[in-house]
Design an enzyme around this catalytic site. Sequence first.
Site, PDB file in Angstrom:
ATOM      1  N   MET A   3      32.043  25.018  56.946  1.00 56.35           N
ATOM      2  CA  MET A   3      31.339  26.178  56.404  1.00 56.35           C
ATOM      3  C   MET A   3      31.500  26.236  54.878  1.00 56.35           C
ATOM      4  SD  MET A   3      29.417  28.622  57.103  1.00 56.35           S
ATOM      5  CE  MET A   3      29.399  29.423  58.693  1.00 56.35           C
ATOM      6  N   GLN A  22      66.660  41.535  58.147  1.00 57.86           N
ATOM      7  CA  GLN A  22      65.353  41.497  58.815  1.00 57.86           C
ATOM      8  C   GLN A  22      64.701  42.870  58.911  1.00 57.86           C
ATOM      9  OE1 GLN A  22      65.724  39.102  62.459  1.00 57.86           O
ATOM     10  NE2 GLN A  22      65.120  37.354  61.205  1.00 57.86           N
TER      11      GLN A  22
END
Lengths: 591, 172
Positions: A479, A113
């Site tokens: 949109m 990580q």
Amino acid sequence: MKLTGAEIFIECLKREGVKTIFALPGGVVLKIFDMLHQQKDIEVVLTRHEQGAGHMAEGYAKATGKAGVCLVTSGPGMTNVITALADAYMDSVPLVCFSGQVPTSLIGNDAFQEADNIGLSRPCTKYNFLVKDVNELASTIKEAFYIATTGRPGPVLVDIPKDVSMEKAEFNYPNSVSIRGYNPTYDGNKWQIKQAAEAIMKAKKPILYVGGGVIFSGASQELIELAELTQIPVDMTLMGLGAFPGEHPLSMGMLGMHGTYQANMAMHYSDLVIAIGARFDDRVTGKVAEFCPHAKIIHVDIDPTSIRKNIHVDIPIVGDCKAVLRELNQILKATVNGEQKELRKAWWDQIREWERAHPLSYQQETDGPIKPQYVIKRLYELTKDRDPIVSTDVGQHQMWAAQYFKLAKPNRWLTSGGLGTMGFGFPAAMGAQAAFRNRLVLCIAGDGSIQMNMQEMATAVVSKLPVKIIVLNNRFHGMVRQWQDLFYEGRYASSYLDTTPDFVKLAEAYGAVGLRAGKVGDLDGVLKEAIAIEKPVIVDVPTYPYENVYPMIPAGGCNHQMILEDPPELKNKQAGVGQASPKDSDTILTA
Amino acid sequence: MEHIISVTVENKFGVLSRIAGLFSGRGFNIESLSVAPTLDPSMSQMTIVTSGDERIVEQIVKQLNKLIDVIKVVDLNESDFVSRETALIKVHTRQEDRAEALRIADIFRANVIDSTPATYTIEVTGDPKKIEAIINLLQPLGIKELTRTGRVAVAREPLRFSAAQPKKVARE
Ligand SMILES: Cc1cc2nc3c(=O)[nH]c(=O)nc-3n(C[C@H](O)[C@H](O)[C@H](O)COP(=O)(O)OP(=O)(O)OC[C@H]3O[C@@H](n4cnc5c(N)ncnc54)[C@H](O)[C@@H]3O)c2cc1C
Ligand SMILES: Cc1ncc(C[n+]2csc(CCOP(=O)(O)OP(=O)(O)O)c2C)c(N)n1
Ligand SMILES: [Mg+2]
């Protein structure tokens, strides 16, 4: 006494007056979470996704004017929060984001990580720090808050390796910060301000163009004073809404791509543009070469890079809006007289004529499909007395909210302008609600956008953040559909969303309340019911799918050349289809 | 137009990538960049050679100033300045060319700093024109390797913080 890095972190936050943070744990930050768990001064809102944590911190910051704080783990925690950092960077939102990092001895080893948090966030933060030594943690946090909240605000990242959170150091919180390469200018140059005052006195067709900077600066009172004193009309950017009262007779509403007719015409024909805390974004300038062809331009901005970035400026004033406006008002108070009114009579006649010629408009039939503008208008009228905080997502609904929800005061409008991040609205509203538990917080959402951070409904329910979401459900990325109808011959490539999910059931699945207003006649009742509920609510409002946002200046177009209504071929097409939900253009054309 | 910008920065981890990131992220040209510590070890001095019209160079200067690790920015084109660059040129030399290589080096007051039976390494310092010129003359002999430092520059007299150019010199 010596404290661990995790304890120092908490002490620093307390001294910065932080009451709430938005966070999600992971291996390298467990020590910090463990300490947070054992104290009561700072509330931890556990979000369901780090993007949510970032936007909540933004909403908190925009509503309070203070820095929002979020805390995420290394690797995927960090990459998940990047969108929110980029959003905050574009919209100048003060944010301090803490990220966990692998232990210093492992940095660079492709550890579990691990991500290069500094590298990842460099282009989307105002500044970032990797804390390599616990002895530097306190002074770094102090600097982070200072940089985030001063000058042009913005997000700052503090990357804390695991070992730094565990090691101990003497805790000393510095009282002040001094960074030799960072000294924002607050007071404007006096001579330039005088030049501006003279230009204002002489102008026949002046216009105020005000933006987010007025809100960051807390300069609304000074702006109102200036406008009233000089009787100059006020155009607001999307980010400036609320800086000047929307119902004020001098307010022209929003300008730009979907701004009002009068706001854009006044810009185009003006002879003096007074830009205050606005950055001449391309949604506002349109075609740069033909922007305000007759005007001299005054630009007040705290960030020198904003000045002359896109547009030539005649009178630049680097400084804080509040300080500059105070100085300017003082000069003007001594000089303004009846003559300006006479000088500008023709200008005002013209402006009022523009207002009358093309006001914002839509048609709502009592038994027809619900028009989105009508929903916003009713929501506004039913809630304005409660001084609500309003957030939006991104799309058509955002533009209608900007046009029809007339904000009276600053720090009530949470919207993503620069990055235009779908999924911003709901978590931002939650962040504001966390800051103001007893206020009414509304989120005007699109059916597309809301799904981008829907998981935060669990946070809203568990952390008791009773945000009211109103979904303008047109079954489309509206949109996108609008652009396809206007510029792509009605081919609905990947803009149709269909009717799933059932937002009422979805709300219920989370333990929130779901309501639906299916008919015009139901709307007021359902909205009132929603507002009265003390839990998070989703109000699903199926709206007419083919409504378009006007006025519209096509991208790269010129400010006085607005499209004001559907072109005829579009009107004919829509007449045939009613409220059908087409899968593609063929269905709509043959329906 | 070409501009030489002198930038004083914090001598810290990551500063170079902030400057490089600014130029690449905003699409500004960067022709050369040199960096080294100053007399004060907490600061470094960069010389950046860039180009652009007036508006772009104004933005470059402002954007550099905006970086928190940048202490001072001077656009040297605003005044008189001197600039120099050093090149190390490794020339392939056959027996019959060795005298010619030395002669060319001599003309340019360059030094031979290393030699092997088959090569000379020539060090030359000067303005870009001089360096281009010696490269052109040495090329026929065969240049094996060439490295250039990029330019460093300094204003010719102490810059006065004159009223005409406060924006360029001081932080805003
Ligand atoms: C779908 C969509 C449509 C859009 N349509 C429009 C539209 O029609 N009209 C429109 O206006 N926008 C529109 N936008 C938003 C647009 O993209 C920009 O975000 C917006 O115009 C920028 O607003 P602003 O100029 O107020 O700048 P902001 O981003 O708010 O920047 C603030 C400026 O003020 C300065 N500043 C900050 N603090 C201070 C201080 N204390 N004192 C002085 N200055 C300060 C900053 O340096 C900066 O230059 C749209 C966005 C989306 C997503
Ligand atoms: C994260 C993200 N992806 C894509 C886009 C591009 N985009 C802008 S508006 C829009 C549609 C929004 O749909 P919806 O939320 O339903 O709002 P509507 O326009 O229908 O009101 C899209 C896809 C975006 N702004 N943000
Ligand atoms: Mg939609």
